[in-house]
Write a protein that holds these residues in place. Structure first.
Motif, PDB file in Angstrom:
ATOM      1  N   PRO A  81      39.869  31.414  35.865  1.00 28.03           N
ATOM      2  CA  PRO A  81      40.614  32.220  34.902  1.00 28.03           C
ATOM      3  C   PRO A  81      40.297  31.832  33.453  1.00 28.03           C
ATOM      4  O   PRO A  81      41.154  31.400  32.693  1.00 28.03           O
ATOM      5  CB  PRO A  81      42.070  31.899  35.256  1.00 28.03           C
ATOM      6  CG  PRO A  81      42.020  30.491  35.748  1.00 28.03           C
ATOM      7  CD  PRO A  81      40.692  30.326  36.433  1.00 28.03           C
ATOM      8  N   VAL A  82      39.036  31.984  33.082  1.00 28.69           N
ATOM      9  CA  VAL A  82      38.601  31.598  31.746  1.00 28.69           C
ATOM     10  C   VAL A  82      38.062  32.828  31.033  1.00 28.69           C
ATOM     11  O   VAL A  82      37.173  33.505  31.534  1.00 28.69           O
ATOM     12  CB  VAL A  82      37.501  30.523  31.807  1.00 28.69           C
ATOM     13  CG1 VAL A  82      37.020  30.183  30.397  1.00 28.69           C
ATOM     14  CG2 VAL A  82      38.014  29.273  32.505  1.00 28.69           C
ATOM     15  N   SER A  83      38.623  33.156  29.886  1.00 27.89           N
ATOM     16  CA  SER A  83      38.118  34.290  29.118  1.00 27.89           C
ATOM     17  C   SER A  83      38.627  34.165  27.691  1.00 27.89           C
ATOM     18  O   SER A  83      39.173  33.135  27.297  1.00 27.89           O
ATOM     19  CB  SER A  83      38.550  35.622  29.747  1.00 27.89           C
ATOM     20  OG  SER A  83      37.858  36.683  29.135  1.00 27.89           O
ATOM     21  N   GLU A  84      38.426  35.227  26.921  1.00 28.23           N
ATOM     22  CA  GLU A  84      38.922  35.258  25.552  1.00 28.23           C
ATOM     23  C   GLU A  84      39.056  36.712  25.136  1.00 28.23           C
ATOM     24  O   GLU A  84      38.481  37.610  25.768  1.00 28.23           O
ATOM     25  CB  GLU A  84      37.970  34.521  24.599  1.00 28.23           C
ATOM     26  CG  GLU A  84      36.586  35.122  24.528  1.00 28.23           C
ATOM     27  CD  GLU A  84      35.588  34.241  23.786  1.00 28.23           C
ATOM     28  OE1 GLU A  84      34.722  34.797  23.093  1.00 28.23           O
ATOM     29  OE2 GLU A  84      35.674  33.007  23.915  1.00 28.23           O
ATOM     30  N   ILE A 109      43.300  59.018  32.293  1.00 26.16           N
ATOM     31  CA  ILE A 109      42.238  58.026  32.443  1.00 26.16           C
ATOM     32  C   ILE A 109      42.771  56.851  33.244  1.00 26.16           C
ATOM     33  O   ILE A 109      43.809  56.269  32.890  1.00 26.16           O
ATOM     34  CB  ILE A 109      41.746  57.533  31.064  1.00 26.16           C
ATOM     35  CG1 ILE A 109      41.265  58.707  30.204  1.00 26.16           C
ATOM     36  CG2 ILE A 109      40.631  56.497  31.228  1.00 26.16           C
ATOM     37  CD1 ILE A 109      41.138  58.355  28.726  1.00 26.16           C
ATOM     38  N   ASN A 110      42.073  56.494  34.311  1.00 22.00           N
ATOM     39  CA  ASN A 110      42.412  55.309  35.096  1.00 22.00           C
ATOM     40  C   ASN A 110      41.333  54.254  34.921  1.00 22.00           C
ATOM     41  O   ASN A 110      40.145  54.549  35.102  1.00 22.00           O
ATOM     42  CB  ASN A 110      42.537  55.648  36.586  1.00 22.00           C
ATOM     43  CG  ASN A 110      43.743  56.505  36.888  1.00 22.00           C
ATOM     44  OD1 ASN A 110      44.759  56.439  36.200  1.00 22.00           O
ATOM     45  ND2 ASN A 110      43.640  57.337  37.910  1.00 22.00           N
ATOM     46  N   ILE A 111      41.745  53.053  34.582  1.00 25.00           N
ATOM     47  CA  ILE A 111      40.818  51.939  34.392  1.00 25.00           C
ATOM     48  C   ILE A 111      41.248  50.791  35.295  1.00 25.00           C
ATOM     49  O   ILE A 111      42.420  50.419  35.335  1.00 25.00           O
ATOM     50  CB  ILE A 111      40.784  51.478  32.923  1.00 25.00           C
ATOM     51  CG1 ILE A 111      40.260  52.600  32.023  1.00 25.00           C
ATOM     52  CG2 ILE A 111      39.914  50.223  32.763  1.00 25.00           C
ATOM     53  CD1 ILE A 111      40.295  52.265  30.539  1.00 25.00           C
ATOM     54  N   TRP A 112      40.275  50.245  36.019  1.00 25.98           N
ATOM     55  CA  TRP A 112      40.538  49.090  36.883  1.00 25.98           C
ATOM     56  C   TRP A 112      39.835  47.876  36.293  1.00 25.98           C
ATOM     57  O   TRP A 112      38.621  47.836  36.198  1.00 25.98           O
ATOM     58  CB  TRP A 112      40.028  49.365  38.300  1.00 25.98           C
ATOM     59  CG  TRP A 112      40.242  48.219  39.262  1.00 25.98           C
ATOM     60  CD1 TRP A 112      41.062  47.141  39.109  1.00 25.98           C
ATOM     61  CD2 TRP A 112      39.622  48.064  40.553  1.00 25.98           C
ATOM     62  NE1 TRP A 112      40.987  46.321  40.203  1.00 25.98           N
ATOM     63  CE2 TRP A 112      40.116  46.865  41.109  1.00 25.98           C
ATOM     64  CE3 TRP A 112      38.706  48.828  41.280  1.00 25.98           C
ATOM     65  CZ2 TRP A 112      39.708  46.399  42.355  1.00 25.98           C
ATOM     66  CZ3 TRP A 112      38.306  48.369  42.525  1.00 25.98           C
ATOM     67  CH2 TRP A 112      38.811  47.164  43.055  1.00 25.98           C
ATOM     68  N   GLN A 113      40.632  46.886  35.876  1.00 19.62           N
ATOM     69  CA  GLN A 113      40.104  45.605  35.415  1.00 19.62           C
ATOM     70  C   GLN A 113      40.256  44.625  36.569  1.00 19.62           C
ATOM     71  O   GLN A 113      41.340  44.104  36.845  1.00 19.62           O
ATOM     72  CB  GLN A 113      40.881  45.109  34.193  1.00 19.62           C
ATOM     73  CG  GLN A 113      40.542  43.690  33.762  1.00 19.62           C
ATOM     74  CD  GLN A 113      39.374  43.628  32.804  1.00 19.62           C
ATOM     75  OE1 GLN A 113      39.390  44.244  31.765  1.00 19.62           O
ATOM     76  NE2 GLN A 113      38.361  42.848  33.149  1.00 19.62           N
ATOM     77  N   ALA A 114      39.168  44.398  37.316  1.00 22.78           N
ATOM     78  CA  ALA A 114      39.202  43.541  38.500  1.00 22.78           C
ATOM     79  C   ALA A 114      38.891  42.102  38.111  1.00 22.78           C
ATOM     80  O   ALA A 114      37.965  41.846  37.338  1.00 22.78           O
ATOM     81  CB  ALA A 114      38.190  44.034  39.530  1.00 22.78           C
ATOM     82  N   GLY A 115      39.669  41.165  38.644  1.00 22.95           N
ATOM     83  CA  GLY A 115      39.492  39.767  38.247  1.00 22.95           C
ATOM     84  C   GLY A 115      39.952  39.567  36.818  1.00 22.95           C
ATOM     85  O   GLY A 115      39.221  39.044  35.983  1.00 22.95           O
ATOM     86  N   CYS A 116      41.192  39.963  36.541  1.00 24.84           N
ATOM     87  CA  CYS A 116      41.670  39.999  35.147  1.00 24.84           C
ATOM     88  C   CYS A 116      41.994  38.622  34.584  1.00 24.84           C
ATOM     89  O   CYS A 116      42.230  38.492  33.376  1.00 24.84           O
ATOM     90  CB  CYS A 116      42.881  40.905  35.032  1.00 24.84           C
ATOM     91  SG  CYS A 116      44.398  40.277  35.816  1.00 24.84           S
ATOM     92  N   ALA A 117      42.037  37.585  35.428  1.00 23.45           N
ATOM     93  CA  ALA A 117      42.308  36.219  34.971  1.00 23.45           C
ATOM     94  C   ALA A 117      43.612  36.186  34.163  1.00 23.45           C
ATOM     95  O   ALA A 117      44.624  36.707  34.615  1.00 23.45           O
ATOM     96  CB  ALA A 117      41.126  35.670  34.179  1.00 23.45           C
ATOM     97  N   HIS A 118      43.594  35.615  32.961  1.00 22.21           N
ATOM     98  CA  HIS A 118      44.816  35.466  32.172  1.00 22.21           C
ATOM     99  C   HIS A 118      45.088  36.648  31.259  1.00 22.21           C
ATOM    100  O   HIS A 118      46.002  36.586  30.434  1.00 22.21           O
ATOM    101  CB  HIS A 118      44.752  34.178  31.352  1.00 22.21           C
ATOM    102  CG  HIS A 118      44.895  32.944  32.188  1.00 22.21           C
ATOM    103  ND1 HIS A 118      44.543  31.686  31.744  1.00 22.21           N
ATOM    104  CD2 HIS A 118      45.348  32.763  33.459  1.00 22.21           C
ATOM    105  CE1 HIS A 118      44.771  30.789  32.701  1.00 22.21           C
ATOM    106  NE2 HIS A 118      45.256  31.416  33.742  1.00 22.21           N
TER     107      HIS A 118
END
Length: 286
Positions: A81-84, A109-118
């Motif tokens: 879970p590392v992002s910015e 509009i449908n958007i899927w953010q897979a692996g959203c982490a934090h």
């Protein structure tokens, strides 16, 4: 020579322990890490053992099998879970300039953010959609298998020390205001404006075992596939393909690619360097 042989023996024993740990995780709790990239998985299991001050991986296995409440610790340690905010800002700028104008043609509009982490990239997306005038008719589905990460994402609270980097990223991504308009800062923490959450649904979804999550116009899954084996990457890319409407978009991490995947023929590059693709007519979708 003896020292080298002992080291090899220790490594071989560790490999056995890791295999048993992964099997226990699957059999006891249903989380399947058997298709994760071996080197990455090995590194994370050993890091988890070190963090838990366990002398051996077998000690982790015992806790996993018998200690109530240890599973979330394991999942947090094995996930990434590392992002910015606005990570790789040129990717977000390309989405804003080349993908959003196409999405604007849809009534919903449908958007899927897979692996959203934090959740940093989820909120980044929400901000740019807001500035493009698209957020009111957008639903973002943010998923992860890590319940702890999902809870963190829902809270939208992050260290204030990240603010300067995130502000630079925001401007480089084509932001039209100032990032400070979207958060409040207090006690060395910043809290993102809750209005950014109004069209976000956070949900548990496991890319290894679960099926199509929603019908999406855009799927983002960035810097997740690099931790998967080739067969699991293929499965996940097929899952994304089947989730997209015809003409929908897929955005991967900058170190990931469709080049050698069986589903590559179904996509055409929008910006290959930034790993943004569009589902084409050869996908078989009407």
């Amino acid at each position: 020579m003896a020292a080298s042989m002992n080291k090899l023996a220790d490594t071989a024993l560790e490999d056995i322990e890791i295999e048993l740990f992964v099997r226990a995780l699957k059999l006891r709790h249903g989380y399947d890490f058997t298709q994760y990239a071996p080197a990455s998985l090995r590194r994370r299991v050993l890091q988890l053992a070190h963090a838990q001050q366990a002398d051996t991986v077998s000690a982790l296995t015992t806790r996993l099998l018998h200690e109530a409440g240890f599973l979330p610790v394991v999942l947090e340690g094995l996930s990434v879970p590392v992002s910015e905010m606005f990570r790789d800002p040129d990717v977000f700028k390309t989405l804003r300039e080349q993908v959003f104008p196409v999405l604007a043609s849809y009534p919903q509009i449908n958007i899927w953010q897979a692996g959203c982490a934090h959740g940093q990239e989820v909120y980044s997306l929400a901000i740019l959609l807001e500035e493009a005038g698209l957020y009111e008719r957008t639903q973002i589905y943010a998923t992860d298998f890590n319940e702890s990460a999902l809870k963190h994402a829902q809270e939208g609270i992050y260290p204030a020390k990240e603010a300067q980097l995130w502000s630079r990223n925001y401007l480089a991504a084509g932001g039209s205001h100032t990032l400070a308009d979207y958060y409040s800062a207090r006690y060395e923490l910043l809290k993102l404006d809750q209005r950014l959450r109004r069209n976000v649904t956070f949900a548990n979804h496991n890319l290894v075992t679960d099926e199509v999550f929603c019908e999406a116009h855009l799927v983002l899954c960035r810097n997740v596939l690099i931790y998967f084996s080739d067969p699991l990457q293929d499965r996940t890319l097929a899952l994304f393909r089947d989730s997209l409407v015809r003409g929908g978009f897929l955005c991967l991490g900058t170190r990931e690619s469709l080049d050698f995947a069986p589903s590559a023929a179904d996509f055409t590059p929008v910006d290959a360097a930034r790993r943004i693709y569009r589902l084409g007519s050869r996908s078989g979708k009407e």
